[in-house]
Scaffold this active site. Structure first.
Site, mmCIF file in Angstrom:
data_model
loop_
_atom_site.group_PDB
_atom_site.id
_atom_site.type_symbol
_atom_site.label_atom_id
_atom_site.label_comp_id
_atom_site.label_asym_id
_atom_site.label_seq_id
_atom_site.Cartn_x
_atom_site.Cartn_y
_atom_site.Cartn_z
ATOM 1 N N THR A 220 0.826 -1.199 0.000
ATOM 2 C CA THR A 220 0.000 0.000 0.000
ATOM 3 C C THR A 220 0.866 1.257 0.000
ATOM 4 O O THR A 220 1.942 1.268 0.583
ATOM 5 C CB THR A 220 -0.888 -0.003 1.260
ATOM 6 O OG1 THR A 220 -1.709 -1.167 1.246
ATOM 7 C CG2 THR A 220 -1.775 1.217 1.324
ATOM 8 N N ARG A 248 -12.453 -9.343 -1.771
ATOM 9 C CA ARG A 248 -11.855 -8.945 -0.487
ATOM 10 C C ARG A 248 -11.420 -7.478 -0.505
ATOM 11 O O ARG A 248 -10.848 -6.989 -1.459
ATOM 12 C CB ARG A 248 -10.656 -9.851 -0.189
ATOM 13 C CG ARG A 248 -9.888 -9.491 1.099
ATOM 14 C CD ARG A 248 -8.683 -8.609 0.821
ATOM 15 N NE ARG A 248 -7.861 -8.385 2.023
ATOM 16 C CZ ARG A 248 -6.858 -7.531 2.095
ATOM 17 N NH1 ARG A 248 -6.521 -6.808 1.030
ATOM 18 N NH2 ARG A 248 -6.162 -7.388 3.213
ATOM 19 N N GLY A 250 -9.355 -4.585 1.964
ATOM 20 C CA GLY A 250 -8.506 -4.407 3.135
ATOM 21 C C GLY A 250 -8.793 -3.117 3.871
ATOM 22 O O GLY A 250 -9.876 -2.542 3.748
ATOM 23 N N GLY A 272 -0.077 -2.531 5.847
ATOM 24 C CA GLY A 272 0.156 -3.778 6.568
ATOM 25 C C GLY A 272 -0.913 -4.808 6.277
ATOM 26 O O GLY A 272 -1.650 -4.702 5.294
ATOM 27 N N HIS A 273 -1.015 -5.791 7.146
ATOM 28 C CA HIS A 273 -2.000 -6.860 6.999
ATOM 29 C C HIS A 273 -3.376 -6.285 7.333
ATOM 30 O O HIS A 273 -3.746 -6.119 8.494
ATOM 31 C CB HIS A 273 -1.655 -8.014 7.944
ATOM 32 C CG HIS A 273 -2.396 -9.265 7.635
ATOM 33 N ND1 HIS A 273 -1.876 -10.513 7.873
ATOM 34 C CD2 HIS A 273 -3.627 -9.475 7.095
ATOM 35 C CE1 HIS A 273 -2.755 -11.436 7.504
ATOM 36 N NE2 HIS A 273 -3.817 -10.822 7.035
ATOM 37 N N GLY A 274 -4.132 -5.960 6.287
ATOM 38 C CA GLY A 274 -5.366 -5.196 6.408
ATOM 39 C C GLY A 274 -6.374 -5.693 7.418
ATOM 40 O O GLY A 274 -7.012 -4.904 8.123
#
Length: 354
Positions: A220, A248, A250, A272-274
């Site tokens: 991102t 999906r 995020g 980061g990891h959404g």
């Protein structure tokens, strides 16, 4: 009449002084993703390419702020540079979904009014951040998705492209590898990092096609800015997750999770990891800690990214900026593409943890 003139003169003087005060504080901060970004995975050529485009983005936004432009305008221009580069998972460099499509998300928020705009799951909008801004400024809504968002963008005269514009060979190969492994990877899988052998002569990972897949990376891009009027803004743009399914979405287009701005506290853009950032409402949580507990920008950002996220298993980082020009860029991954520029034109671009 004389009193009215004095009131108008006083107001003008106040606004002029205020603008001058913040002219000395204008600041712009950006990020281009976080993950296992280490020197061991980075050749001099790759690092040079990243630094050049990050600097170009910084200078573009800074030029707007220096000329008296707004924080929203600066954020848009900065993110455009990264959206137009195949080095980042946003716009041109977006990753592929399981269906072989590029689905883009973006959001914007301005700190003065708390207005916000976002789009999700679009496939034909060249610069998603501009459509997010249009949603904020020219519609009564906050978020639009899919075909509706694309129709709105077209009606607003924003640039529409054929989906093939977003195709890059390296991103498509990353999808094929992900499918072969029958697993979802976040922009690039750590397993592949081990499988790509190092060139014995250079000592760096081989494969010239992977200039922007140097490790597991959350790609991102984002920007936060403070303008001469004392107003903050935050924007985020992404291509999402490689091999993602079922539409999906995020954290990037979700206000309060991946993006947040409030003049009373700060402006934040996350990478980061959404899923973890959504559940932890990361961007708003930083603002809330400042507002309700009186924490400084740095302490609030560290509390959320380095403590709360880590405890919950979330990986990534944020860039944050307050109204005094204070900058925070914490991340709990191996590295994060990040940089800032201050009112005096001094800038810094950082990549690694050390």
């Amino acid at each position: 009449m004389k009193k009215l003139c004095l009131v108008i003169l006083s107001l003008f003087t106040f606004l002029t002084v205020s603008a001058q005060d913040y002219a000395n504080k204008i600041t712009l901060v950006l990020h281009g993703g976080a993950g296992t970004i280490t020197r061991a995975n980075m050749s001099p050529e790759r690092e040079k390419a990243y630094r050049e485009i990050l600097n170009m983005a910084l200078q573009k936004g800074y030029e707007i702020l220096k000329k008296g432009g707004t924080s929203v305008q600066a954020v848009e221009a900065t993110i455009h540079v990264m959206e137009d580069s195949p080095l980042f998972n946003a716009g041109k460099g977006a990753v592929f979904t399981n269906e072989g499509r590029n689905e883009l998300d973006a959001s914007i928020m301005e700190g003065k009014t708390l207005k916000a705009g976002a789009i999700a799951g679009v496939t034909t909008i060249k610069n998603p951040i501009s459509t997010a801004i249009a949603v904020m400024e020219k519609s009564p809504h906050v978020m639009m998705a899919g075909k509706g968002a694309e129709k709105f963008a077209k009606e607003q005269g924003l640039e529409i492209v054929d989906p093939s514009y977003f195709y890059t060979e390296a991103r498509y190969k990353a999808l094929l590898r992900a499918k072969e492994e029958e697993k979802t990877e976040l922009d690039h899988d750590a397993k592949e990092e081990k499988e790509i052998k190092k060139n014995p002569k250079t000592g760096f990972l081989d494969n010239s096609e992977l200039i922007f897949t140097e490790g597991k990376k959350f790609g991102t891009v984002g920007c936060v800015a403070l303008d001469q009027f004392g107003n903050l803004a935050a924007g985020t743009s992404t291509g999402g997750m490689t091999n993602k399914k079922y539409g999906r979405i995020g954290d990037a287009p979700i206000i309060g999770a991946g993006t947040y701005a409030n003049n009373a506290t700060c402006a934040v853009s996350a990478t980061g990891h959404g899923e973890y950032f959504i559940r932890s409402v990361v961007a708003y949580d930083i603002s809330a800690l400042m507002e309700y507990k009186g924490l400084s920008l740095q302490d609030a950002a560290n509390e959320v990214v380095m403590k709360k996220l880590v405890e919950r298993g979330g990986e990534g980082g944020v860039i944050a900026l307050d109204r005094n020009g204070n900058v925070a860029m914490p991340f709990n991954s191996e590295g994060m593409y990040r940089g800032y520029i201050k009112s005096d034109g001094k800038s810094e671009i950082l990549i690694y943890k050390d």
